[in-house]
Design a protein around this motif. Structure first.
Motif, short mmCIF file in Angstrom:
data_model
loop_
_atom_site.label_atom_id
_atom_site.label_comp_id
_atom_site.label_asym_id
_atom_site.label_seq_id
_atom_site.Cartn_x
_atom_site.Cartn_y
_atom_site.Cartn_z
N ALA A 120 0.71 -1.18 0.18
CA ALA A 120 0.08 0.04 -0.06
C ALA A 120 0.93 1.38 0.01
O ALA A 120 0.82 2.16 0.87
CB ALA A 120 -1.05 0.15 1.07
N GLY A 121 1.57 1.34 -0.99
CA GLY A 121 2.68 2.36 -1.15
C GLY A 121 3.84 2.29 -0.05
O GLY A 121 3.69 2.05 0.98
N PHE A 156 -0.12 0.77 -6.39
CA PHE A 156 0.08 2.20 -5.91
C PHE A 156 1.14 2.63 -6.84
O PHE A 156 1.84 2.02 -7.66
CB PHE A 156 0.67 2.27 -4.71
CG PHE A 156 -0.30 2.39 -3.47
CD1 PHE A 156 -0.60 3.80 -3.06
CD2 PHE A 156 -1.13 1.34 -2.93
CE1 PHE A 156 -1.49 3.86 -1.96
CE2 PHE A 156 -2.11 1.57 -2.25
CZ PHE A 156 -2.13 3.06 -1.68
N SER A 157 0.88 4.14 -7.22
CA SER A 157 1.81 4.88 -8.05
C SER A 157 3.12 5.00 -7.32
O SER A 157 3.42 4.80 -6.01
CB SER A 157 1.28 6.26 -8.34
OG SER A 157 1.18 7.11 -6.99
N GLY A 181 3.24 6.96 -4.29
CA GLY A 181 2.33 6.42 -3.18
C GLY A 181 1.20 7.46 -3.21
O GLY A 181 0.57 7.11 -2.13
N PHE A 231 -3.51 5.41 -6.32
CA PHE A 231 -3.67 3.88 -6.34
C PHE A 231 -4.71 3.41 -7.35
O PHE A 231 -5.70 4.42 -7.36
CB PHE A 231 -3.80 2.86 -5.32
CG PHE A 231 -5.24 2.91 -4.63
CD1 PHE A 231 -6.18 2.37 -4.48
CD2 PHE A 231 -5.37 4.01 -3.51
CE1 PHE A 231 -7.40 2.38 -3.80
CE2 PHE A 231 -6.34 4.08 -2.67
CZ PHE A 231 -7.40 3.04 -2.79
N ALA A 238 -5.05 8.48 -2.33
CA ALA A 238 -4.76 7.65 -1.33
C ALA A 238 -4.84 8.38 0.14
O ALA A 238 -5.70 7.73 1.03
CB ALA A 238 -3.24 7.05 -1.19
#
Length: 352
Positions: free
Chosen positions: A201-202, A251-252, A255, A258, A276
């Motif tokens: 999650a990032g 996620f990008s 972070g 997403f 996010a």
């Protein structure tokens, strides 16, 4: 007459007509070199399939991929070695960012969870087989290329599996750490490794997974975020679900964003881009030919899978779904029972 000669001559004539002297020999050589480069943009043939990858498409390059075969029963994993791709004994040979480490998931069969994996150090050539405290699927590397995340299961005699949490594996010590987290979802057959899997999650300090069984399009659908001790940190509600059919990070790189998907009965996918910090859907796009979210290219672009007739495309698009650049093109060949082996999962990594 070659294309290069035609263009060089055209430029010289055009400059003369406007009163400007033709380019010098050195300038002509530069122009000829540009034309030659444009003519030789390499589309590299992918082993095991009709697909080709645009190897000068930009910041990322294809490092590995998996072909689905046997009517969806298995994956053949292929790994890049120089300018070609070679078949491996793994269903996934997932290359970490930085390209030093490869995570090899043994066995070609999809509907099994594995109790060991191979970590391959490409700098030294050494292979480290790591025994795991629980059967696993769904490998994902952290964006710094140092930690591997795996979804962990408890096996039942009837062949079904219960998801019990996740395992993290740091390349520094190669110690597998099992963390129990989330509802105990039961998965079986085709859903093993494709439902309720965990994603980073990032960064590498939190993970997420689809929390409940509500339909992806439902306002009641939930994604849960956990820390690495398994403690619940937050929910995202009504934003869609991670694309669990792909092996991509959701996620990008920063972070900040997403991606989720919502599918209809025809497997068409609407891609949603979520902020996010707020949980707000800030972009969404789709179309009859959009099939899957395959990963992030950078913070302003994602990679999607499309099908147009018998051609499968993996494209870089902006966050509105436009300005598409083909990264991979693959002709799909059908026989009466199934497709021939074709791309299902791709692993792009940054080349710098």
């Amino acid at each position: 007459m070659t294309i290069r000669a035609l263009i060089t001559g055209f430029v010289a004539v055009a400059l003369t007509m406007t009163g400007v002297q033709p380019a010098s020999a050195q300038e002509s050589s530069t122009l000829a070199g540009s034309v030659r480069a444009a003519e030789s943009k390499p589309w590299i043939k992918l082993a095991g399939t009709s697909g080709k990858v645009n190897d000068e498409a930009g910041k990322l390059r294809l490092a590995s991929y998996s072909l689905v075969f046997d009517a969806g029963q298995g994956h053949y994993g292929y790994l890049r070695e120089g300018g070609k791709f070679v078949k491996t004994p793994y269903r996934a040979a997932l290359v970490a960012p930085g390209e030093r480490w490869v995570a090899g998931i043994p066995d070609y069969r999809l509907w099994t969870a594995q109790k060991k994996i191979d970590l391959i150090d490409r700098r030294t050539g050494r292979k480290h087989t790591v025994r795991l405290p629980a059967p696993v699927t769904s490998p994902e590397w952290s964006q710094d290329g140092r930690t591997l995340l795996l979804t962990a299961y408890d096996e039942h005699r009837d062949g079904s599996l219960t998801i019990i949490g996740f395992i993290t594996l740091d390349v520094a010590d190669r110690v597998a750490r099992l963390v129990k987290a989330g509802p105990r979802h039961i998965v079986s057959n085709w859903s093993i490794g494709r439902e309720f899997r965990f994603f980073f999650a990032g960064g590498s300090t939190r993970v997420l997974a689809r929390h409940n069984e509500a339909d992806d399009s439902s306002p009641k659908s939930r994604i849960a975020v956990y820390d690495l001790r398994g403690q619940l940190r937050r929910y995202y509600t009504g934003v869609g679900a991670p694309d669990e059919w792909s092996a991509a990070q959701v996620f990008s790189p920063s972070g900040r964003l997403f991606a989720t998907v919502v599918r209809d009965d025809d497997s068409r996918a609407q891609i949603r881009i979520v902020e996010a910090a707020t949980g707000k859907v800030v972009h969404r796009f789709g179309g009859k030919d959009v099939r899957a979210f395959m990963g992030w290219y950078d913070d302003a672009h994602v990679i999607v899978q499309r099908e147009r007739g018998r051609t499968q495309l993996f494209q870089r698009v902006d966050l509105s779904g436009g300005a598409g650049l083909d990264l991979i093109r693959e002709k799909l060949v059908a026989n009466p029972a199934e497709y021939e082996p074709h791309l299902e999962r791709v692993n792009f990594v940054r080349s710098d």
